[in-house]
Design a protein around this motif. Sequence first.
Motif, PDB file in Angstrom:
ATOM      1  N   VAL A 131      30.787  44.918  43.327  1.00  0.00           N
ATOM      2  CA  VAL A 131      30.570  45.941  44.061  1.00  0.00           C
ATOM      3  C   VAL A 131      32.312  46.508  44.295  1.00  0.00           C
ATOM      4  O   VAL A 131      32.554  47.806  44.247  1.00  0.00           O
ATOM      5  N   GLY A 132      32.563  45.637  45.265  1.00  0.00           N
ATOM      6  CA  GLY A 132      33.841  46.276  46.194  1.00  0.00           C
ATOM      7  C   GLY A 132      34.937  46.983  45.337  1.00  0.00           C
ATOM      8  O   GLY A 132      35.586  47.500  45.002  1.00  0.00           O
TER       9      GLY A 132
ATOM     10  N   GLU B 268      22.963  44.444  39.911  1.00  0.00           N
ATOM     11  CA  GLU B 268      23.298  43.006  40.488  1.00  0.00           C
ATOM     12  C   GLU B 268      22.292  42.768  42.166  1.00  0.00           C
ATOM     13  O   GLU B 268      21.480  41.654  42.315  1.00  0.00           O
ATOM     14  N   ALA B 269      21.189  43.852  42.579  1.00  0.00           N
ATOM     15  CA  ALA B 269      19.792  43.527  43.039  1.00  0.00           C
ATOM     16  C   ALA B 269      18.776  43.446  42.339  1.00  0.00           C
ATOM     17  O   ALA B 269      18.226  42.710  42.661  1.00  0.00           O
ATOM     18  N   THR B 270      18.693  43.612  41.185  1.00  0.00           N
ATOM     19  CA  THR B 270      17.615  43.165  40.125  1.00  0.00           C
ATOM     20  C   THR B 270      17.817  42.250  39.417  1.00  0.00           C
ATOM     21  O   THR B 270      16.952  41.066  39.548  1.00  0.00           O
TER      22      THR B 270
ATOM     23  N   ALA C 261      25.084  37.891  47.366  1.00  0.00           N
ATOM     24  CA  ALA C 261      25.375  38.529  48.281  1.00  0.00           C
ATOM     25  C   ALA C 261      26.214  39.362  48.147  1.00  0.00           C
ATOM     26  O   ALA C 261      27.093  39.774  48.148  1.00  0.00           O
ATOM     27  N   ALA C 262      27.559  38.058  48.623  1.00  0.00           N
ATOM     28  CA  ALA C 262      28.637  37.171  48.735  1.00  0.00           C
ATOM     29  C   ALA C 262      29.246  38.060  47.203  1.00  0.00           C
ATOM     30  O   ALA C 262      30.391  39.164  47.150  1.00  0.00           O
ATOM     31  N   ALA C 263      28.832  37.674  46.058  1.00  0.00           N
ATOM     32  CA  ALA C 263      29.317  37.775  45.231  1.00  0.00           C
ATOM     33  C   ALA C 263      28.585  39.174  44.258  1.00  0.00           C
ATOM     34  O   ALA C 263      29.753  39.837  43.570  1.00  0.00           O
TER      35      ALA C 263
END
Length: 216
Positions: free
Chosen positions: A71-72, A57-59, A64-66
């Motif tokens: 991850v949540g 997700e970071a790369t 950010a919300a998605a």
Amino acid sequence: MSEENKPRRSMLSNLFWCLHRLCEFAPYGLAGFALLIPVNIALEYLNVYLPALAVAEATNGSAAAAALERVGWVMGGLMLLALCKAALELIRSRAIGIYRGQCAALHTRKSLSMFYQDYEKKDTRDLADRALRATQQWNGVQPLNDILDAGFGVLENVAGYLTFGAVVSLVSVWLIPLLTVPPVLSWLAACAYNRWSHGADEKTRPIEARLDYVIA
């Protein structure tokens, strides 16, 4: 009774006997053992998947919300599985306590139902002592518990191997033998040690039995 003539049972036979007694005395314990297998595998998989998901997700430059939402969800699944594991282990522990107690009572009833002259025979006392030791814990070993843990542990390992093997094969097929050979060699070494240890124990057991008889 010579060592060659002593009654012996295979691990599979002992496992089936223990499963039969567990179903008889505490059937919900069998459900605890069985359900822990998929729960443990799912926990291991999500523990590996969560860091990979966070890095992906970071790369990938996701919003950010998605990214936090995905991850949540995985973290929520981990927490839920951890709660399920704790509950199942509690159920299993309670069932094992009842199962061990009932097996010890079964041994006592069997001993009391015998004629004294038969019970005092060396062969009978030896078998009774071996059965009694199976219900107790000696040097960190508890046979009635350990054989169930070992049996379901094998099932869990096989299921985990198939699950993670399927995932790893997507990366490279050669990773499967590289990850399979070391555990197999370790298992073979453990089997060889157990055979040696069992043979050494059987040589000293008659002496210990005579000492116990004299002391008693």
